[in-house]
Design an enzyme around this catalytic site. Structure first.
Site, mmCIF file in Angstrom:
data_model
loop_
_atom_site.group_PDB
_atom_site.id
_atom_site.type_symbol
_atom_site.label_atom_id
_atom_site.label_comp_id
_atom_site.label_asym_id
_atom_site.label_seq_id
_atom_site.Cartn_x
_atom_site.Cartn_y
_atom_site.Cartn_z
ATOM 1 N N LEU A 196 0.832 -1.195 0.000
ATOM 2 C CA LEU A 196 0.000 0.000 0.000
ATOM 3 C C LEU A 196 0.870 1.248 0.000
ATOM 4 C CD1 LEU A 196 -3.275 0.527 1.898
ATOM 5 C CD2 LEU A 196 -1.578 2.360 1.843
ATOM 6 N N HIS A 226 7.003 0.447 13.403
ATOM 7 C CA HIS A 226 7.542 1.758 13.054
ATOM 8 C C HIS A 226 6.460 2.797 13.302
ATOM 9 C CE1 HIS A 226 9.288 4.879 10.523
ATOM 10 N NE2 HIS A 226 10.413 4.162 10.511
#
Lengths: 354, 338, 354, 338
Positions: free
Chosen positions: B124, B228
């Site tokens: 994505l 992250h």
């Protein structure tokens, strides 16, 4: 005069003292009265028993200073290291990781739990009064066991092993234990060491990680300690290497101290040992000669001492009456003698174990 | 804005997307041959020419006003079929001894290919200038409608791999503590090779025995299953759909693999089909709330529309919306209220 | 007359024939023209190279029947078994599972993938024309390599290994492979064996299961095949045991054939080998004496043959002019000789490897 | 019929249940001391005197007409805390080689204690003469209502262990092929010791390295995750609640451990609380459909009632039903329609 002889029940207080003063504390010589009493009983039983092949016998000897009438050292032999429980060590291995895609080949070091040392005869539990360190008394105590083993091959394995205490830092902490064992036990090295001595080391091994450990994941301090002896045992290790023991890939599971192994028949004390009939001569007329380990030929009444290797032209060993009395031998009886001096050290890894 | 399958003519647009993604988005390297092969792979999937376990459904988000590509996303029908799919799995081993009165459990990382055969939502990317109007959600959720519509082309489970935690210098403590000892390269290079599908070095070089996590540094342990910071919104969106972390992590950075049974995914479970009617006077909601998708595969389209179904059980579209989706009165759409 | 010498390019057809007729087919001697050509080139390179310690050299020898002018056997030495790729074997291990709760102790046998044999020098790829089986030609071909190794210690490891082909059933199927490798490769033994020979065995090992295999889970047929040699190699194994090789804990990863190991300096052919200056005597006047392996002292021009061990009172070896010519030695040049006869077999497991 | 916490006075009833369960129901041996200790353990759990991770909630099904015990069931709050909890976990390892053009996955059994800290539903037994009127469902489902009511006393996940497959001679092919090589006893003895909680021999003797399933016999592989035919109805009931087999099996017989996140269990998710009103004229359903439970712990009760909530959002009980549950007008009940 110093002599090595089998331990006796009356030596218990001396044994306790020696166990307590060993540096570092030895796993297999805990300062625990009940365990030491058992140790004496076990040795007595072993010497009384008819033995055709090595089993769970453990022989304990003491070094006696007859001038002081004091026991100043002790050392043991376990006929088969893993006869009662498996004797676990870590085995250093190298894995090869090769990538055709990247055209690289990496060697990865691991430690694997192993009990291969179980079959060997183990020299262990040596403690010597600090006053005698560095003297020939130390060699006598250490190597008298080989003079015993040399006489009774049926009682011992043909492969011998010695596990030396591992490296500890100034605080008495084991960097190896702190990086490995502590994760699984949440206990300090000294505590687990004591526990292992009083109870059993093998059931602790069974809680240790079962899969190989990757060395790069240990702390640098722990890696540096692998196969490194305790500073107080450097000389002892060197002597055993000179004897003909070689470093193996095995290290202790607690402190990563080195395990050395040697084939009995290739050890200096065994190869150089010879039988000589005794000839009695007054001490002051004995010729100057190199010192030797001299042992008698009595199982339960084993005695070993250091005397001059003074031979007559026909190969009789000339002994003073005092030494002969200590050994319990009269003229004409044979004794086993081996030179105290050893050749220069060859420090290499056992290739048969590669 | 609408989602549609990628086509061969998108090669320039895809390359410009790839150029923009930059380092760290390894599945879309700026390499024309690689991208062209990816498009071919996708085209044969949408045309159902390739085997059902070797399909990459790759979608683009198209600005239907300008024809420009605003982003992309993909579904891999079954991972691990062509090249092995590796993860670490965080498991628990009991270390106990009655004699020592000791009973501890030790967290341990096991090499695993357990996800072999599962579907994966991946790749994505949304251009920064389009990060508005819930375009990100459109990219993410359109895939669930595709899966729901073509349920029989997919296996029981779906997963998504999340980028792991890195420090302010872009360093992964997990890689530093573990992977760096086994892989003779830096993290980015390892990541790059993996993105290109050249994964055989992983199986060749990685540690094959379990890793006891107490041997890892504290920082490395903190990376296990951590994401992250830029990935947190994407993770939240997947969690809302019901995907969960079941202990699987990335070999390199320790980032979590989240997963679910496809039939449990909210968008799959809760979306439903409605017939379409057209009315340009249909009211327009202020915020994109209703997501629809068409029922064709080669001409699959998904977009936000301005309203939900009426009391008559019909979905009213404006002619603009119908054109965007390529549907007409009487067609059927799958709808998800979000 | 039979002589062993290094392989030459012109021996390629003979090598192909020997590779094709080996029973069973040997992994490391595939009947594949390109591989055999490489093998010859590699041997030539190895002999031409200055070598200070063993590396990826592979030496190939042939046995030539000069009466027929025909090459009738071949055998090789890999200076370091794992120099190019790791040399993998399965290592038989025993785990101890002890339960304090039940007061029982069980030994569980496993096989672990290992590449410990990588460091050894490997004797391999022996194939002999069927007409010569059971004659002294077989010993000559097999042990000429030891006469070579004895002369160039810097080129070889001090530990040697031989892997014998494992047990196959009447259909040429390996019960061990069928119970182990087949699960991971879905290919038959002969097919994988060929593939391994033509390509490389090590990358196959990398796909083998990484965790130890529990023996009780293998089929009884597979367990029975562990460490069991192919019936056609019983005599060969026996001779190598008589040489001083001992069975190790290692077996082949495909067919579980035994790997024997021996320390170079403890092998009979090496220990009994002596240098003698040559004295030429006509063949018909040579005294009756036991047969011996006789080798010259030339690296590239190595020759080894069987002749009578006829010594003069001062220890000169009396050779016929024909034998001397074959060895390329004149009178006064020293040759290495070792008796062909070996002592009775001592078949035991290497304890250093226990 | 009603479910309630076990009490000290139940010792005779429990022992008679234990006697009746016979061989193969190892958690309820016919041993009075053991049973008394079990009751003590349960009593201190219901009185919330024991630590939250060391609680056994043990329930009985009481025939409120006669006071007789008709069955029992239990919830262990957290397994693996006092004694290790072992399972095998069926995982997948990739074995692949680019050079050999080989890519296979091998099913492998890993020793695991992954379930440490999860809740377990267990010990369900119903006397044959009471196997009617959905009493079995009452025993099984009442536990979900208890968990829902006291959700904060339970962890994220719950599991149930299912008895594995045995042949007509009562032999487990899985045990025969695997366990028998490692445990010096027959299956029943191993099972009996485990039932008594004497599990240390398992950790001491079981294989610690993974088992590659291709090494097992075909019959043994067929046992992996398969249930005993008598256990199939219980498994179906748990599956309907959303519990799934995630690859964990019993060490001895290979039977499946099924599991779920507690919040996903249908009975937990779908049950809701309603205030009570009394009316003896309330209509009575023909089939037990509505299950209710009270909100107390020490006086927890669960039973079937004859109707669902009214349009007024109230639950109407007859005075019989109210007595059975020990509630009155204005009290709150948790209700599940099944």
């Amino acid at each position: 005069m110093l002599v090595v002889r089998p331990v006796q029940p009356r030596d218990l207080p001396a044994l306790e003292r020696l166990a307590g003063s060993a540096t570092p504390r030895l796993t297999n010589l805990p300062a625990h009265r009940d365990r030491l009493e058992e140790r004496i009983a076990r040795s007595t039983r072993a010497l009384a028993r008819e033995v055709d092949f090595p089993g769970d016998e453990a022989y304990t000897f003491v070094l006696e200073d007859l001038d002081l009438d004091e026991v100043v050292g002790t050392a043991s032999i376990r006929a088969q290291a893993g006869a009662q429980d498996a004797y676990y060590t870590y085995r250093q291995e190298t894995l090869i990781h090769a990538s055709q895609q990247l055209n690289v080949r990496r060697e990865v070091q691991t430690l694997s739990l192993s009990h291969e040392t179980s079959e060997t005869t183990l020299l262990c539990a040596l403690s010597l009064d600090a006053r005698y360190k560095g003297t020939s008394a130390e060699s006598l105590l250490r190597r008298a066991r080989l003079m015993f083993i040399a006489q009774y091959p049926e009682r011992f394995a043909s492969l011998l092993a010695v596990a030396f205490p591992g490296y500890l830092d100034a605080q008495g902490e084991s960097p190896f234990w702190n990086s490995v064992g502590r994760h699984f036990f949440a206990r300090g090295f000294q505590e687990i060491n004591l526990l292992a001595g009083v109870r059993s080391k093998s059931f602790i091994a069974e809680v240790m990680p079962q899969f190989p450990l990757y060395l790069p994941l240990l702390t640098p301090q722990a890696r540096a300690a692998i196969g490194r002896e305790h500073p107080d045992h450097e000389g002892a290790l060197e002597e055993m290497l000179a004897e003909g023991f070689v470093r193996s890939r095995h290290v202790d599971i607690f402190d990563a101290g080195p395990v050395v192994r040697g084939e009995r028949d290739r050890l200096q004390s065994v190869r150089q040992a010879s039988w000589h009939p005794v000839r009695l001569r007054p001490g002051h007329v004995l010729p100057d000669a190199e010192p030797a380990l001299i042992a008698n030929q009595q199982l339960g009444g084993f005695r070993c001492l250091v005397a001059r290797y003074a031979l007559s032209p026909t190969g009789q060993l000339m002994l003073s009456p005092e030494h002969a009395a200590l050994l319990g031998v009269e003229e004409g009886r044979a004794v086993l003698a081996a030179p105290l001096a050893l050749p220069a050290v060859m420090d290499e890894v056992d290739e048969g174990d590669a | 804005m609408r989602i549609r399958p990628i086509e061969r003519r998108d090669i320039d647009g895809l390359q410009s997307l790839a150029w923009q993604t930059g380092v760290g988005f390894t599945s879309l390297p700026d390499n024309r041959d690689f991208l062209a092969a990816k498009i071919e792979h996708a085209v044969s999937a949408f045309e159902e020419r390739s085997a059902i376990d070797d399909r990459l459904y790759f979608f683009v988000l198209e600005d239907d006003a300008t024809g420009e590509l605003a982003g992309c996303c993909a579904i891999e029908a079954q991972v691990g079929r062509e090249v092995p799919f590796y993860n670490y799995r965080l498991g628990t081993l009991a270390h106990s001894s009655v004699q020592l009165d000791l009973h501890r459990t030790i967290d341990t990382l096991f090499l695993s290919s357990d996800h072999t055969g599962d579907a994966e939502v991946c790749s994505l990317y949304l251009r920064p200038e389009y990060r508005r109007d819930r375009n990100g959600a459109l990219l993410s959720k359109a895939r669930w409608l595709f899966i729901a519509e073509f349920r029989d082309r997919f296996p029981d489970k779906v997963l998504a791999e999340m980028r792991g935690r890195f420090d302010e210098n872009g360093t992964s403590a997990f890689w530093h503590c573990l992977g760096s000892h086994f892989f003779p390269m830096d993290f980015n290079e390892a990541d790059r090779l993996t993105g290109l599908g050249q994964k055989s070095f992983i199986g060749e070089l990685m540690p094959k025995f379990p890793i006891y996590t107490p041997f890892l540094s504290e920082e490395a342990r903190a990376c296990i299953g951590a994401v992250h910071e830029h990935t947190r919104p994407a993770l939240e969106m997947l969690k809302k759909e019901g995907l969960r972390w079941e202990g699987y992590i990335d070999i390199f950075d320790g980032g979590p693999t989240v997963e679910a049974y496809i039939d449990d995914v909210r968008a799959v479970r809760d979306s439903a089909r409605y017939p379409v009617k057209l009315d340009d006077a249909a009211p327009q909601g202020e915020r994109p709330t209703w997501l629809v998708a068409t029922s064709g595969m080669r001409d699959f389209r998904a977009a936000w529309i301005g309203r939900g179904p009426g009391a008559d059980g019909m979905l009213t579209l404006t002619s603009d919306e119908a054109r965007r989706l390529g549907v007409g009165e009487g067609d059927t759409l799958r709808l998800l209220e979000t």
